[in-house]
Design a protein around this motif. Structure first.
Motif, PDB file in Angstrom:
ATOM      1  N   ALA A   9       0.826  -1.211   0.000  1.00  0.00           N
ATOM      2  CA  ALA A   9       0.000   0.000   0.000  1.00  0.00           C
ATOM      3  C   ALA A   9       0.853   1.251   0.000  1.00  0.00           C
ATOM      4  CB  ALA A   9      -0.949  -0.004   1.200  1.00  0.00           C
ATOM      5  N   GLY A  13       1.235   0.836  -5.285  1.00  0.00           N
ATOM      6  CA  GLY A  13       0.096  -0.050  -5.081  1.00  0.00           C
ATOM      7  C   GLY A  13      -1.213   0.700  -5.006  1.00  0.00           C
ATOM      8  N   ALA A  17      -4.343   0.550  -7.590  1.00  0.00           N
ATOM      9  CA  ALA A  17      -5.675   0.231  -7.091  1.00  0.00           C
ATOM     10  C   ALA A  17      -6.703   1.250  -7.579  1.00  0.00           C
ATOM     11  CB  ALA A  17      -5.663   0.184  -5.562  1.00  0.00           C
ATOM     12  N   VAL A  29      -6.186  -4.556  -1.515  1.00  0.00           N
ATOM     13  CA  VAL A  29      -4.796  -4.211  -1.274  1.00  0.00           C
ATOM     14  C   VAL A  29      -4.375  -4.785   0.074  1.00  0.00           C
ATOM     15  CG1 VAL A  29      -3.126  -2.347  -0.988  1.00  0.00           C
ATOM     16  CG2 VAL A  29      -5.010  -2.086  -2.617  1.00  0.00           C
ATOM     17  N   LEU A 114      -8.772  -2.097   1.588  1.00  0.00           N
ATOM     18  CA  LEU A 114      -7.399  -2.085   2.079  1.00  0.00           C
ATOM     19  C   LEU A 114      -7.341  -2.867   3.384  1.00  0.00           C
ATOM     20  CD1 LEU A 114      -4.459  -1.122   2.194  1.00  0.00           C
ATOM     21  CD2 LEU A 114      -5.284   1.029   3.196  1.00  0.00           C
TER      22      LEU A 114
END
Length: 507
Positions: A9, A13, A17, A29, A114
């Motif tokens: 993340a 990333g 996303a 994620v 997430l």
């Protein structure tokens, strides 16, 4: 089961996303850390990265959180980028932690899931998906997705588990970095050529925390164990050796190290597993390219992976990700190695820098290096023909039936656009099989030439097919001539539509 799982993340990333969610793809994620650690290894965005954010309509958020300036250099030899053909002829000084925060906010707005405290420890793929084994607060779990993308850094677990090689050149430099307090700081920032000394170099500038400075030291021809912990004492001693003082440093917020090792994954895709960002390439931070290269990876991959995940295109489209991004990054790694060589201490390098500095005064040299360092000069191998093919679409002022707008505003939804400046019915007819995934925009534009970095002016095409990443996939000549009849022009458009966006609807 998610369509795509992203490991990591960080900025890359999260950007990926966001790209996938704009295309309607379900994204999960996974982040190893329990919360953002606030560390800011990267400190800025170059012109092309700001353009990418502008293409998605979110550049203002980042501009408000940073500071713009004409900062571009080649091994700290200044470059004049003020006249680059872009709306963003500057660098944006913004710490990585702020970039992550803003991208996470955007990802949540778009519906990205997430999950923190989730470390990838295993994977197994088959013909229909990837099984990902994770370890976290819930113990060991197995998740499944259609695809897995490793955005998990230079020591990527995903890359290692997928068996992807990471060749390159070894380290010759040890650099220490930390956010620390200084009781006797220098009167201003120490950044650039003045920071070179007999035993290496040091830099000091503000961090993103109050009353804290970022201190970086670099010692050449010294290589330490990359797994050895970095201590305040090590940073102090290195600073004393190079600068003659430690500036009274104390109370470190965080400490880290890096080197000039330059490595690149030998392939960016292994079946249903892909890599982006530092998981695909690492290098010395000369001219601050790392986060910027990763964002380019994310925007190049996002729309392609989305099209394949939604069944609109075949997996062959994913091969173009490696074919485009690997050579572009390989070229940048060569530039970074050259900049590192120019940064070494010593009389011979001093002489070389003096010669190189004189060469940069020539307009052509400055323009070329400015295009490289801002990443505005990238041209992907999409085919031969019009000089705009494969290059980024300029952000033209255009007039549509809805009113005055800019070319980048047409890309906010991350959908491909056929931009027609002539209102040709044959182009509208050729697009009929792709209207579910490609937007047609008829517009007027006063520019009869487009201006690009390095190559200068090119004739404006009569129509252009723009990929979601902002690069030109097809261009029609201004007026049919020779073999460029309307029939061959529409045939070329149909071929480009099929190649990049899958077969026509109903076929």
């Amino acid at each position: 089961m998610a369509d795509v799982i992203i490991a990591g993340a960080g900025p890359v990333g999260l950007m990926l996303a966001c790209e996938l969610r704009l295309a309607g793809v379900d994204v999960l994620v996974l982040e190893r850390l329990a919360e953002r650690n606030g560390e800011s290894r990267a400190g800025g965005l170059h012109a092309r990265s700001v353009e990418l954010l502008d293409q998605r309509g979110i550049a203002d958020r980042f501009l408000a959180a940073g500071r713009t300036g004409p900062l571009a250099h080649f091994s700290f030899i200044p470059l004049d980028i003020g006249d680059l053909p872009t709306r963003h002829p500057y660098a944006l000084a913004i710490h990585q932690s702020r970039v992550e925060r803003l991208l996470e906010e955007r990802a949540i707005e778009l519906g990205v899931r997430l999950r923190r405290s989730a470390e990838v420890i295993g994977l197994r793929q088959d013909g229909t998906g990837v099984e990902v084994q994770i370890a976290g607060v819930r113990g060991t779990e197995r998740l499944r997705a259609g695809y897995l993308v490793g955005c998990d850094g230079g020591r990527s677990a995903v890359r290692k588990l997928a068996g992807i090689g990471y060749p390159g050149t070894p380290a010759t430099v040890t650099a220490l970095m930390g956010d620390v307090k200084l009781t006797d700081p220098p009167p201003g920032i120490v950044f650039g050529a003045e920071s070179r000394r007999e035993h290496g170099s040091f830099m000091i500038f503000d961090s993103d925390r109050p009353d804290t400075h970022r201190v970086i030291t670099m010692e050449f021809d010294k290589v330490t164990d990359r797994d050895a912990p970095v201590t305040l004492e090590a940073l102090r001693l290195a600073c004393i050796k190079i600068a003659g003082t430690d500036f009274g440093m104390h109370s470190p917020h965080w400490l880290s190290s890096f080197s000039d090792a330059a490595r690149q994954a030998d392939r960016y895709r292994e079946g249903r597993v892909l890599l982006a960002g530092d998981a695909a390439h690492i290098h010395f931070p000369s001219s601050g390219q790392g986060m910027n290269l990763g964002l380019q990876d994310a925007v190049n991959l996002g729309w392609k992976l989305a099209a394949v995940a939604r069944g609109q295109a075949t997996e062959e489209l994913l091969d173009s990700y490696h074919a485009e991004r690997h050579p572009a990054t390989e070229r940048m790694l060569g530039s970074i190695r050259a900049q590192t060589a120019l940064w070494r201490p010593g009389a011979q390098t001093d002489a070389l820098r003096e010669v190189f500095g004189a060469l940069v005064e020539f307009e052509d040299t400055n323009r070329y290096l400015g295009g490289v360092c801002t990443q505005l000069d990238i041209r992907y191998p999409v085919g031969d023909g019009h000089p705009a093919l494969g290059r980024r679409m300029p952000d033209l002022d255009i007039k549509t039936p809805s009113g005055q707008t800019r070319a980048f505003e047409l890309l906010h939804a991350a959908r491909p656009v056929l931009l027609d400046f002539t209102g040709r019915p044959d182009l509208r007819a050729a697009l009929e099989g792709w209207t579910d995934r490609v937007d047609l925009v008829e517009a007027e534009c006063q520019d009869d030439h487009w201006t690009y970095p390095v190559i200068g002016d090119v004739p404006a095409p009569a129509a252009v097919l723009i990929r979601p990443d902002g690069h030109v996939a097809w261009a029609a000549p201004t007026a049919p001539a020779g073999s460029a009849t309307p029939e061959t022009t529409t045939a070329a458009l149909t071929s480009a539509l099929t190649r990049w966006f899958g077969p026509a609807q109903g076929r």
